[in-house]
Design a protein around this motif. Structure first.
Motif, PDB file in Angstrom:
ATOM      1  N   GLY A 127       0.796  -1.228   0.000  1.00  0.00           N
ATOM      2  CA  GLY A 127       0.000   0.000   0.000  1.00  0.00           C
ATOM      3  C   GLY A 127       0.824   1.271   0.000  1.00  0.00           C
ATOM      4  N   LYS A 128       2.061   1.209  -0.477  1.00  0.00           N
ATOM      5  CA  LYS A 128       2.920   2.397  -0.457  1.00  0.00           C
ATOM      6  C   LYS A 128       2.358   3.533  -1.306  1.00  0.00           C
ATOM      7  CE  LYS A 128       5.894   0.520   2.234  1.00  0.00           C
ATOM      8  NZ  LYS A 128       5.850   0.821   3.644  1.00  0.00           N
ATOM      9  N   SER A 129       1.637   3.214  -2.346  1.00  0.00           N
ATOM     10  CA  SER A 129       1.087   4.269  -3.194  1.00  0.00           C
ATOM     11  C   SER A 129      -0.166   4.916  -2.600  1.00  0.00           C
ATOM     12  CB  SER A 129       0.773   3.724  -4.587  1.00  0.00           C
ATOM     13  OG  SER A 129      -0.245   2.745  -4.502  1.00  0.00           O
ATOM     14  N   LEU A 130      -0.705   4.369  -1.528  1.00  0.00           N
ATOM     15  CA  LEU A 130      -1.925   4.933  -0.944  1.00  0.00           C
ATOM     16  C   LEU A 130      -1.715   6.351  -0.412  1.00  0.00           C
ATOM     17  CD1 LEU A 130      -3.530   1.872   0.870  1.00  0.00           C
ATOM     18  CD2 LEU A 130      -3.983   2.764  -1.423  1.00  0.00           C
ATOM     19  N   SER A 131      -0.500   6.677   0.019  1.00  0.00           N
ATOM     20  CA  SER A 131      -0.257   8.047   0.486  1.00  0.00           C
ATOM     21  C   SER A 131      -0.405   9.025  -0.675  1.00  0.00           C
ATOM     22  CB  SER A 131       1.121   8.179   1.131  1.00  0.00           C
ATOM     23  OG  SER A 131       2.153   7.888   0.216  1.00  0.00           O
ATOM     24  N   TYR A 132       0.002   8.614  -1.871  1.00  0.00           N
ATOM     25  CA  TYR A 132      -0.150   9.485  -3.036  1.00  0.00           C
ATOM     26  C   TYR A 132      -1.618   9.665  -3.391  1.00  0.00           C
ATOM     27  CZ  TYR A 132       4.844   8.989  -3.466  1.00  0.00           C
ATOM     28  OH  TYR A 132       6.181   9.001  -3.204  1.00  0.00           O
ATOM     29  N   TRP A 133      -2.388   8.614  -3.220  1.00  0.00           N
ATOM     30  CA  TRP A 133      -3.826   8.722  -3.470  1.00  0.00           C
ATOM     31  C   TRP A 133      -4.451   9.702  -2.479  1.00  0.00           C
ATOM     32  CZ3 TRP A 133      -7.258   8.552  -6.949  1.00  0.00           C
ATOM     33  CH2 TRP A 133      -8.607   8.512  -6.635  1.00  0.00           C
TER      34      TRP A 133
END
Length: 108
Positions: A91-97
């Motif tokens: 879920g590392k990309s969730l912060s970008y979302w």
């Protein structure tokens, strides 16, 4: 007049994970923006923003001395690293979302 802007203009973020739970920290760039983020980044709005991932719960923890918030989002990682077929099982990309979320600011 309210004008929506993306969160990334006011803050940066970092993501962690544990099982099927994502942990996203949002840190304001400037102290004067913390109260705006406090008003706009509610648990309900964050949960709605992640609605396509069907989180079961979102909890917000405030860290005013750091001008930051920590959001714990349950059941958002498709079962977690060991169970998910998702390409981003951590879920590392969730912060970008989350940083793409639009918030309202008062413009005069």
């Amino acid at each position: 007049m309210n004008k929506p802007i993306p969160l990334y203009k006011l803050a940066h973020a970092r993501t962690g994970d544990e099982g099927n739970r994502s942990n996203i920290s949002v840190i304001a760039y400037h102290p004067e923006d913390f109260s705006l983020l406090q008003k706009e980044l509610t648990e309900e709005k964050v949960k709605a923003h992640f609605g396509f991932r069907n989180p079961s719960a979102v909890r917000r923890y405030e860290l005013p001395n750091l001008m930051a918030f920590n959001f714990v989002i349950d059941d958002v990682l498709d079962g977690g690293v060991n169970l998910s077929l998702n390409l981003d099982s951590h879920g590392k990309s969730l912060s970008y979302w989350l940083l793409a979320m639009e918030i309202n600011i008062d413009r005069k």
